[in-house]
Design an enzyme around this catalytic site. Sequence first.
Site, PDB file in Angstrom:
ATOM      1  N   HIS A 230      70.445  86.473  36.125  1.00  0.00           N
ATOM      2  CA  HIS A 230      70.114  87.610  35.242  1.00  0.00           C
ATOM      3  C   HIS A 230      68.576  87.617  35.101  1.00  0.00           C
ATOM      4  CE1 HIS A 230      70.634  90.710  32.330  1.00  0.00           C
ATOM      5  NE2 HIS A 230      71.157  90.042  31.318  1.00  0.00           N
ATOM      6  N   HIS A 269      72.994  93.600  43.265  1.00  0.00           N
ATOM      7  CA  HIS A 269      73.258  94.013  41.890  1.00  0.00           C
ATOM      8  C   HIS A 269      74.729  94.315  41.736  1.00  0.00           C
ATOM      9  CE1 HIS A 269      72.823  96.126  38.068  1.00  0.00           C
ATOM     10  NE2 HIS A 269      71.661  95.504  37.972  1.00  0.00           N
ATOM     11  N   ASP A 323      64.165  93.052  39.376  1.00  0.00           N
ATOM     12  CA  ASP A 323      63.423  91.806  39.166  1.00  0.00           C
ATOM     13  C   ASP A 323      62.536  91.425  40.338  1.00  0.00           C
ATOM     14  OD1 ASP A 323      64.640  91.627  36.713  1.00  0.00           O
ATOM     15  OD2 ASP A 323      66.312  90.416  37.452  1.00  0.00           O
TER      16      ASP A 323
HETATM   17  C1  LIG Z   1      73.136  90.044  41.000  1.00  0.00           C
HETATM   18  C2  LIG Z   1      74.284  89.287  41.633  1.00  0.00           C
HETATM   19  C3  LIG Z   1      74.645  88.086  40.738  1.00  0.00           C
HETATM   20  C4  LIG Z   1      75.474  90.242  41.731  1.00  0.00           C
HETATM   21  O1  LIG Z   1      76.494  89.463  42.162  1.00  0.00           O
HETATM   22  P1  LIG Z   1      77.987  89.959  42.510  1.00  0.00           P
HETATM   23  O2  LIG Z   1      78.167  91.376  42.149  1.00  0.00           O
HETATM   24  O3  LIG Z   1      78.880  88.949  41.905  1.00  0.00           O
HETATM   25  O4  LIG Z   1      78.003  89.890  44.057  1.00  0.00           O
HETATM   26  P2  LIG Z   1      78.262  88.594  44.917  1.00  0.00           P
HETATM   27  O5  LIG Z   1      77.387  87.472  44.467  1.00  0.00           O
HETATM   28  O6  LIG Z   1      79.739  88.337  44.936  1.00  0.00           O
HETATM   29  O7  LIG Z   1      77.772  89.106  46.334  1.00  0.00           O
HETATM   30  C5  LIG Z   1      78.523  89.904  47.229  1.00  0.00           C
HETATM   31  C6  LIG Z   1      78.112  89.521  48.631  1.00  0.00           C
HETATM   32  O8  LIG Z   1      76.724  89.808  48.834  1.00  0.00           O
HETATM   33  C7  LIG Z   1      75.974  88.616  49.040  1.00  0.00           C
HETATM   34  N1  LIG Z   1      74.777  88.662  48.205  1.00  0.00           N
HETATM   35  C8  LIG Z   1      74.660  89.237  46.979  1.00  0.00           C
HETATM   36  N2  LIG Z   1      73.422  89.094  46.511  1.00  0.00           N
HETATM   37  C9  LIG Z   1      72.755  88.412  47.450  1.00  0.00           C
HETATM   38  C10 LIG Z   1      71.428  87.928  47.513  1.00  0.00           C
HETATM   39  N3  LIG Z   1      70.562  88.148  46.517  1.00  0.00           N
HETATM   40  N4  LIG Z   1      71.050  87.239  48.596  1.00  0.00           N
HETATM   41  C11 LIG Z   1      71.928  87.011  49.599  1.00  0.00           C
HETATM   42  N5  LIG Z   1      73.191  87.438  49.593  1.00  0.00           N
HETATM   43  C12 LIG Z   1      73.604  88.122  48.523  1.00  0.00           C
HETATM   44  C13 LIG Z   1      76.886  87.466  48.562  1.00  0.00           C
HETATM   45  O9  LIG Z   1      76.587  86.279  49.229  1.00  0.00           O
HETATM   46  C14 LIG Z   1      78.263  88.018  48.908  1.00  0.00           C
HETATM   47  O10 LIG Z   1      78.466  87.858  50.266  1.00  0.00           O
HETATM   48  P3  LIG Z   1      79.957  87.516  50.825  1.00  0.00           P
HETATM   49  O11 LIG Z   1      80.787  88.707  50.429  1.00  0.00           O
HETATM   50  O12 LIG Z   1      79.768  87.365  52.292  1.00  0.00           O
HETATM   51  O13 LIG Z   1      80.384  86.261  50.122  1.00  0.00           O
HETATM   52  C15 LIG Z   1      73.898  88.799  43.039  1.00  0.00           C
HETATM   53  O14 LIG Z   1      73.547  89.897  43.862  1.00  0.00           O
HETATM   54  C16 LIG Z   1      72.809  87.764  43.010  1.00  0.00           C
HETATM   55  O15 LIG Z   1      73.101  86.571  42.791  1.00  0.00           O
HETATM   56  N6  LIG Z   1      71.518  88.174  43.230  1.00  0.00           N
HETATM   57  C17 LIG Z   1      70.420  87.265  43.149  1.00  0.00           C
HETATM   58  C18 LIG Z   1      70.031  87.025  41.693  1.00  0.00           C
HETATM   59  C19 LIG Z   1      69.345  88.232  41.107  1.00  0.00           C
HETATM   60  O16 LIG Z   1      68.452  88.824  41.696  1.00  0.00           O
HETATM   61  N7  LIG Z   1      69.753  88.553  39.872  1.00  0.00           N
HETATM   62  C20 LIG Z   1      69.177  89.669  39.130  1.00  0.00           C
HETATM   63  C21 LIG Z   1      70.158  90.789  39.041  1.00  0.00           C
HETATM   64  S1  LIG Z   1      69.408  92.209  38.303  1.00  0.00           S
END
Ligand SMILES: CC(C)(COP(=O)(O)OP(=O)(O)OC[C@H]1O[C@@H](n2cnc3c(N)ncnc32)[C@H](O)[C@@H]1OP(=O)(O)O)[C@@H](O)C(=O)NCCC(=O)NCCS
Length: 387
Positions: A230, A269, A323
Site C-alpha cells: 500500500h 493495482h 506510487d
Molecule cells: C497492488 C497489488 C498488491 C495488487 O495486487 P493484486 O490485485 O492482488 O494482484 P496480484 O498480486 O494477485 O497480481 C496479479 C498478477 O500480476 C502480477 N503482478 C501484479 N503486480 C505486479 C508487480 N508490481 N510486479 C510484478 N508482477 C506483478 C502478479 O505476480 C500476478 O501474476 P500471476 O497471475 O502470474 O501470479 C500488486 O499489483 C502489487 O503487489 N504491486 C506492487 C506494490 C505496489 O506498488 N503497491 C501500491 C499499490 S497502489
Amino acid sequence: MVSPLKADLAGPRIDKGLDDVYVKETSICFIDGQRGRLLYRGYDIRDLAAHSTFEETVFLLLEGHLPNREELEKAKADLATARTLPPSVLRLLRSMPEHAPPMDVLRTAVSYMSSFDPERDDMTRAANMRKARRLVAQFGTIVATHERIRKGQRIVRPDPKLGHAEDFLRMLTGRRPDADHARIMDVAMILYADHAMNASTFAATVAASTLADLYSTITAALSTLKGPLHGGAIEASLNTIERIGHPKAAEEFVLNTLRNKEKVYGFGHRVYKTYDPRALILKDFARRLAEMSGDDTYYRIATEIEDTVVRQLASKQIFPNVDFYAGLVFHGLGIPTDLFTTVFAIARIAGWTAQVIEYWEDNRLLRPLDWYVGPKDLVYVPLDERS
Ligand SMILES: CC(C)(COP(=O)(O)OP(=O)(O)OC[C@H]1O[C@@H](n2cnc3c(N)ncnc32)[C@H](O)[C@@H]1OP(=O)(O)O)[C@@H](O)C(=O)NCCC(=O)NCCS
C-alpha cells in the site's frame, strides 16, 4: 453466492482479498479502473489537478461540494490556524526514539493527541467534522516537526499566511519553496487525498463500524497504510530506482525481478487495469523536476523500468500506479525517502475522515466470516500426560 452457513463440505467461496465485495454506497470517490478515471465528488481528478488546491479539495471531500469564495477563505483560515501543534504533542515528538520510523511516530502522535481533544467522544457529525479538519491541519506539522527534531534542527513553526502544501515544505526544509515546487506539492496532495475503499480506508471503516472514535479509526488507517503493498510502495519504488543507479541497468534489473517472481514496486493495482490517471500527472511532474534540477538520471531509469514492465506485463494489465512516480516527485521536492508514506498520509487524512464520517451516516458493524478448516472434537490431554 452460497451462504457460508449453508455451504456444502467443499466450503464457501472465499473472497480472498475481498475483490468483489461492496461495503457501502458512497458519493465521495469514483474509480473506473478500466478507463483510468478518478472522480472526487463527481469532479475529474485531472480538472482538480489543473485548477484546484489541496484546501479546496479537502472542503470538497468533507462537505460534498466545491466552496464558494467565502467558504473557501474560511476553510483556508481554519486549517491554517489549526496547523500549530499543542505543546504536549511537541513534547511527545521530542521524546520519540531517535530511530523510530516516521510512520510509527505519526501513528503514535495521532493516538496520543486523542487524549487532549475534549471532543474525542462526541460522535455528532458536527464534532467529527471539526476533529477531521483539525487532523487534516496537523498531520503535516507533525511530520515536518518530527523530521527537524530527529535531524537536530530548529523547529519551524507554521506560517498561517502560506498554503498548506507550501507551508509543509517550508516547515520540513526550513526554506520557503519556489512557486513551481509549492504547486507540485499541492497537486500531489490533491492526487493522494482519497481513493475509495482502499486497504487503509477499509481498516478505518472497520474501526468506525464499532463506533470507535475518529482518532482510533485514523490510527487503524495509518497502521494499514504502512505496508509496501500500500503506501510503503512509494519508498520501495525510489529505493529500486536508486539501487539500479543507471538507465542502462534498468531493463536487466526488471527482467531479473520478474524471473525471480518478485514484484516491481509502484506497478499493478487492484482496481486499475490501465494507466492510473494520477501516475500520468506525477510522471509529468517527475520529468519537470528532473529538468529543473539539471539531472534526469533517476527519471530515465524510471522510464526504462516502466517501458520494460509494461512490455512484459501488459497482458496481466500491469501499469505504473500512483506510487511509482510519486517517489521521484517527493525526492525532487527534497523530501527524505523514509518520509514518503507519511506524506501520502498527510493528504489521505482528508479522504479517511470523509469516508468514515460518511460510513457513520448508515453504520453497521463490519463482521465477515472465516471458514474453519482445523480439527474438531479433539480430546483435551492434561499437561502431565502430553508427550
Ligand atoms: C497492488 C497489488 C498488491 C495488487 O495486487 P493484486 O490485485 O492482488 O494482484 P496480484 O498480486 O494477485 O497480481 C496479479 C498478477 O500480476 C502480477 N503482478 C501484479 N503486480 C505486479 C508487480 N508490481 N510486479 C510484478 N508482477 C506483478 C502478479 O505476480 C500476478 O501474476 P500471476 O497471475 O502470474 O501470479 C500488486 O499489483 C502489487 O503487489 N504491486 C506492487 C506494490 C505496489 O506498488 N503497491 C501500491 C499499490 S497502489
